[in-house]
Scaffold this motif. Structure first.
Motif, short mmCIF file in Angstrom:
data_model
loop_
_atom_site.label_atom_id
_atom_site.label_comp_id
_atom_site.label_asym_id
_atom_site.label_seq_id
_atom_site.Cartn_x
_atom_site.Cartn_y
_atom_site.Cartn_z
N PRO A 48 -10.17 -2.56 0.60
CA PRO A 48 -11.49 -1.85 1.01
C PRO A 48 -11.03 -0.40 0.90
CG PRO A 48 -11.07 -3.71 2.46
CD PRO A 48 -9.75 -3.75 1.70
N VAL A 49 -9.88 0.21 1.18
CA VAL A 49 -9.72 1.58 1.29
C VAL A 49 -9.84 2.19 -0.19
CG1 VAL A 49 -6.96 1.63 1.06
CG2 VAL A 49 -8.27 3.20 2.37
N SER A 61 0.87 -1.12 0.07
CA SER A 61 0.00 0.02 -0.10
C SER A 61 0.92 1.49 0.06
CB SER A 61 -1.12 -0.09 1.13
OG SER A 61 -0.25 0.03 2.21
N ALA A 62 2.05 1.16 0.56
CA ALA A 62 3.13 2.10 0.47
C ALA A 62 3.21 2.77 -0.90
CB ALA A 62 4.37 1.99 1.00
N SER A 63 2.84 2.11 -1.90
CA SER A 63 3.28 2.63 -3.31
C SER A 63 1.96 3.49 -3.70
CB SER A 63 3.15 1.38 -4.39
OG SER A 63 4.33 0.65 -4.03
N LYS A 78 -1.90 -8.51 -1.43
CA LYS A 78 -3.17 -8.28 -1.84
C LYS A 78 -3.27 -7.33 -2.73
CE LYS A 78 -8.12 -8.04 -0.43
NZ LYS A 78 -9.06 -8.21 0.80
N PRO A 79 -3.71 -7.20 -4.00
CA PRO A 79 -3.76 -6.12 -4.98
C PRO A 79 -4.44 -4.87 -4.46
CG PRO A 79 -4.30 -8.05 -6.14
CD PRO A 79 -4.34 -8.35 -4.80
#
Length: 377
Positions: free
Chosen positions: A331-332, A90-92, A325-326
């Motif tokens: 959810p966000v 998610s940091a990307s 997880k792509p």
């Protein structure tokens, strides 16, 4: 109740080389504890020498901060759209939202598991035709495997959209003989505790333009204007790396090539001892690519088999982890636009990261393989 007595095997633990303490002591002895200082400059020089290709490095507090500054430097702002690889951590993607911009997620191709050039161009054409040209592309070298850099840069040049090269997992990898981190318009590195080398926490922004480095450092140090007093003409951030942590980085750079060799040896061991199993497959390097094999990953036929292996390892006090997880399934980001082909979802459901630290022993690797083989009999 089951009591686990076996020694813990971590997925990817820090591995000190021995000289880090020397540089830390220098920081303490000279009282260079704050951000900036000789270790920061020395660490930046070591990164520049290693990556080469006329790179200028700015050491920062995290790889996430480096992506944030890269987006800022490329003029991304509120309402803009940024094309981002979906199959990643998610940091990307998170920094896109820091600036009020919107991520558009692009699925993967099977040869490298990275951003699919076909879907990328499809997304660009659709966005341009709708009057909304994306401001940047974030492409990731996942698990140290280089993405299709030639194809991505050709698309970038064709449509005039710059590439942020997320090399958080790829220090020591290369594509066509060129080190990862220097392939895009702006590169980023991470030195988080689980990376191939670590400063505990930290990252770097890489650019081929010295003025861009200067601007990045300006923004990373609260955007202080030149004045005797504190004066600010734009918003800045507290993103500069500590001189103490940079000392760890200097020591780590001295053993980087050994760490790459160890990680690649782990992958080779797993492949040699597990490839005969019908339920296990591996991702090979494409021609011209060299992966640091930050994490050794396997593919199984199904979610059920993946979980069977993961749980069996966990019961023996061995850490493993499903592939990322792509982002388009998170959810966000459920309202974010995406261009998908099902590849990353399938990889997530079937893939598992095995213990990959450069400090693993042959006994550790043998233990992991033995459990997997016994579980799949």
């Amino acid at each position: 109740m089951n009591i686990i007595t076996n020694e813990k095997i971590w997925l990817s633990s820090p591995h000190m080389g021995g000289t880090e303490q020397h540089y830390i002591n220098e920081a303490f002895d000279s009282n260079w504890i704050a951000p900036l200082g000789p270790n920061v400059q020395g660490f930046e020089k070591a990164i520049e020498d290693f990556v080469s290709n006329d790179i200028h490095a700015a050491c920062l507090s995290s790889g996430t901060g480096a992506i944030h500054l890269a987006l800022k430097l490329l003029g991304v702002g509120s309402g803009d759209e940024v094309l981002c690889q979906s199959f990643t951590f998610s940091a990307s993607a998170n920094p896109i939202t820091y600036l009020g911009a919107k991520p558009v997620f692009i699925d993967s191709e099977l040869d490298t598991w990275n951003i699919c050039p076909i879907l990328l161009e499809e997304a660009i054409i659709e966005k341009v035709n709708s009057g909304k040209r994306p401001k940047a592309i974030i492409a990731v070298h996942l698990y140290g495997m280089p993405y299709m850099a030639n194809e991505i840069m050709n698309i970038s040049k064709k449509y005039g959209i710059p590439v942020i090269e997320d090399s958080a997992e790829a220090l020591g990898s290369s594509y066509g003989g060129v080190k990862c981190g220097s392939l895009g318009d702006i590169g980023i590195l991470s030195f988080n505790g689980n990376k191939i080398i670590t400063t505990s926490g930290g990252g770097a922004l890489l650019t081929k333009d010295s003025k861009t480095k200067e601007k990045a450092i300006f923004l990373a140090t609260q955007a202080r204007d030149e004045a005797a007093h504190y004066q600010h003409s734009e918003i800045g951030y507290n993103y500069r790396m500590s001189n103490v942590l940079a000392g760890i980085g200097r020591g780590q750079m001295e053993v980087l090539e050994d760490r790459v060799a160890s990680r690649r040896a782990n992958f080779a061991y797993y492949k040699k001892h597990l490839l005969h199993l019908e339920a296990i497959d591996f991702l090979d390097e494409v021609e011209g690519s060299f992966s640091n094999r930050w994490l050794s990953c396997i593919l199984t036929p199904s979610f059920k088999v993946r979980e069977q292996i993961r749980i069996a390892l966990a019961e023996e006090n061995i850490e493993s982890r499903p592939l990322w997880k792509p982002m388009h399934l998170q959810p966000v980001f459920k309202k974010a636009a995406s261009f998908t082909n099902g590849v990353s979802q399938s990889l997530f459901e079937r893939g598992l990261c095995l213990p990959s630290g450069s400090n693993l022993s042959t006994d550790d690797l043998e233990r992991v393989c033995e459990i997997i083989i016994n579980e799949l009999k």
